[in-house]
Design an enzyme around this catalytic site. Structure first.
Site, PDB file in Angstrom:
ATOM      1  N   PRO A 121       0.822  -1.224   0.000  1.00  0.00           N
ATOM      2  CA  PRO A 121       0.000   0.000   0.000  1.00  0.00           C
ATOM      3  C   PRO A 121       0.852   1.269   0.000  1.00  0.00           C
ATOM      4  O   PRO A 121       0.341   2.367  -0.227  1.00  0.00           O
ATOM      5  CB  PRO A 121      -0.837  -0.118   1.277  1.00  0.00           C
ATOM      6  CG  PRO A 121      -0.223  -1.202   2.093  1.00  0.00           C
ATOM      7  CD  PRO A 121       0.591  -2.060   1.180  1.00  0.00           C
TER       8      PRO A 121
ATOM      9  N   ASP B   3     -11.250   0.217 -24.166  1.00  0.00           N
ATOM     10  CA  ASP B   3     -11.493   0.119 -22.731  1.00  0.00           C
ATOM     11  C   ASP B   3     -11.556   1.477 -22.058  1.00  0.00           C
ATOM     12  O   ASP B   3     -10.940   2.435 -22.520  1.00  0.00           O
ATOM     13  CB  ASP B   3     -10.334  -0.621 -22.043  1.00  0.00           C
ATOM     14  CG  ASP B   3     -10.347  -2.095 -22.303  1.00  0.00           C
ATOM     15  OD1 ASP B   3     -11.396  -2.620 -22.684  1.00  0.00           O
ATOM     16  OD2 ASP B   3      -9.279  -2.709 -22.112  1.00  0.00           O
TER      17      ASP B   3
ATOM     18  N   GLU C  16       2.920  -7.624   8.836  1.00  0.00           N
ATOM     19  CA  GLU C  16       2.791  -6.175   9.022  1.00  0.00           C
ATOM     20  C   GLU C  16       3.613  -5.373   8.022  1.00  0.00           C
ATOM     21  O   GLU C  16       3.490  -4.166   7.932  1.00  0.00           O
ATOM     22  CB  GLU C  16       3.193  -5.788  10.448  1.00  0.00           C
ATOM     23  CG  GLU C  16       2.346  -6.444  11.517  1.00  0.00           C
ATOM     24  CD  GLU C  16       0.858  -6.125  11.370  1.00  0.00           C
ATOM     25  OE1 GLU C  16       0.511  -4.954  11.261  1.00  0.00           O
ATOM     26  OE2 GLU C  16       0.066  -7.086  11.335  1.00  0.00           O
TER      27      GLU C  16
ATOM     28  N   ARG D  94      -3.602  -8.727 -20.509  1.00  0.00           N
ATOM     29  CA  ARG D  94      -4.645  -8.486 -21.499  1.00  0.00           C
ATOM     30  C   ARG D  94      -4.218  -7.456 -22.545  1.00  0.00           C
ATOM     31  O   ARG D  94      -4.842  -7.335 -23.594  1.00  0.00           O
ATOM     32  CB  ARG D  94      -5.961  -8.102 -20.838  1.00  0.00           C
ATOM     33  CG  ARG D  94      -5.932  -6.788 -20.112  1.00  0.00           C
ATOM     34  CD  ARG D  94      -7.157  -6.637 -19.236  1.00  0.00           C
ATOM     35  NE  ARG D  94      -8.380  -6.631 -20.028  1.00  0.00           N
ATOM     36  CZ  ARG D  94      -8.780  -5.620 -20.788  1.00  0.00           C
ATOM     37  NH1 ARG D  94      -8.039  -4.539 -20.883  1.00  0.00           N
ATOM     38  NH2 ARG D  94      -9.909  -5.686 -21.465  1.00  0.00           N
TER      39      ARG D  94
HETATM   40  N1  ADE Z   1      -0.704  -5.167   0.023  1.00  0.00           N
HETATM   41  C1  ADE Z   1      -1.570  -4.786   0.982  1.00  0.00           C
HETATM   42  N2  ADE Z   1      -2.364  -3.800   0.558  1.00  0.00           N
HETATM   43  C2  ADE Z   1      -1.996  -3.521  -0.726  1.00  0.00           C
HETATM   44  C3  ADE Z   1      -2.428  -2.589  -1.699  1.00  0.00           C
HETATM   45  N3  ADE Z   1      -3.412  -1.713  -1.461  1.00  0.00           N
HETATM   46  N4  ADE Z   1      -1.823  -2.601  -2.896  1.00  0.00           N
HETATM   47  C4  ADE Z   1      -0.814  -3.453  -3.150  1.00  0.00           C
HETATM   48  N5  ADE Z   1      -0.360  -4.357  -2.269  1.00  0.00           N
HETATM   49  C5  ADE Z   1      -0.939  -4.397  -1.063  1.00  0.00           C
END
Ligand code: ADE
Length: 232
Positions: free
Chosen positions: A89, A169, A116, A154
């Site tokens: 994230p 797309d 974590e 794709r």
């Molecule tokens: N791992 C945990 N959350 C994630 C996300 N939002 N994007 C990519 N990998 C992740």
């Protein structure tokens, strides 16, 4: 193209890669997709891949050793150093333009985390790109890796049945896709817009362009602002 997915849960990813367009693309020889279990590179008797964070704190941290060895193992199978991608994230938000860019690479290695977070030396030593699929936290990188692989494969020439499909797309031209209809012409009192039945290709194209702009303006004005020049 070859894509290696390094994960603690290959059984979560493999069925996804064995269906639909991804399966067809592999059968056609456009891409080879392989899942490797990071735990196979754990050295201790417990086959552990994570440990407590130095300095304390909740949760467990994914350790360097098994991840480094898994990357080195798949890269040693040929093709040399791959484009390495860490799913997190904390990464750059994944967009269609990123999928298009990655589709031009010969070899991708996607690293899925759990727990974590990663030992920071995974970033330091492997120097991966970092990709996030959105501003939310998943319990692991697997779902994100599946999203990235699908969006990239794709786009490979020949992966879709119809060569123009990817060009129409949403996002491929910076706009959301226009509304689509198929038979029947009337369904429960709802009819297909007349212009689509007219056979006038220029009018159809203009209607679709206007619909795409209008839909993007209402739903995703942020996209339109990014592309305002191209849409004119
Ligand atoms: N791992 C945990 N959350 C994630 C996300 N939002 N994007 C990519 N990998 C992740």
């Amino acid at each position: 193209m070859r894509i290696d997915v390094l994960t603690l849960f290959p059984e979560a990813c493999e069925p996804f890669f064995s269906a639909s367009i991804l399966q067809r693309a592999q059968a056609a020889g456009l891409v080879e997709i392989a899942c490797t279990n990071i735990r196979d590179f754990a050295r201790d008797v417990h086959r552990s891949v994570d440990d407590k964070p130095f300095g304390g704190g909740p949760g467990m941290v994914m350790a360097c050793g098994p991840v480094f060895e898994a990357v080195e193992h798949v890269e040693a199978q040929g093709g040399g150093r791959a484009t390495r991608i860490l799913l997190t994230p904390q990464g750059k938000r994944f967009r269609q333009a990123d999928a298009e860019e990655l589709a031009g690479h010969d070899r991708l290695v996607l690293i899925c985390g759990h727990y974590e977070g990663f030992d920071e030396r995974i970033r330091q030593g492997l120097a991966p790109r970092e990709i996030s699929i959105g501003d939310y936290v998943l319990s692991g990188g697997e779902a994100a890796a599946m999203v990235v692989v699908d969006a990239v494969v794709r786009l490979l020439p020949g992966a879709l049945g119809h060569e123009d499909s990817a060009g129409e797309d949403s996002f491929s031209n910076g706009l959301l896709e226009y509304p689509q209809y198929t038979r029947p012409r009337e369904f429960r009192g709802m009819s297909v817009p007349e212009v689509l039945l007219s056979g006038d290709h220029a009018s159809v194209a203009e209607w679709r362009r206007q619909q795409a702009i209008e839909r993007t303006r209402r739903r995703r004005p942020d996209l339109l602002n990014d592309n305002v020049e191209e849409c004119r």
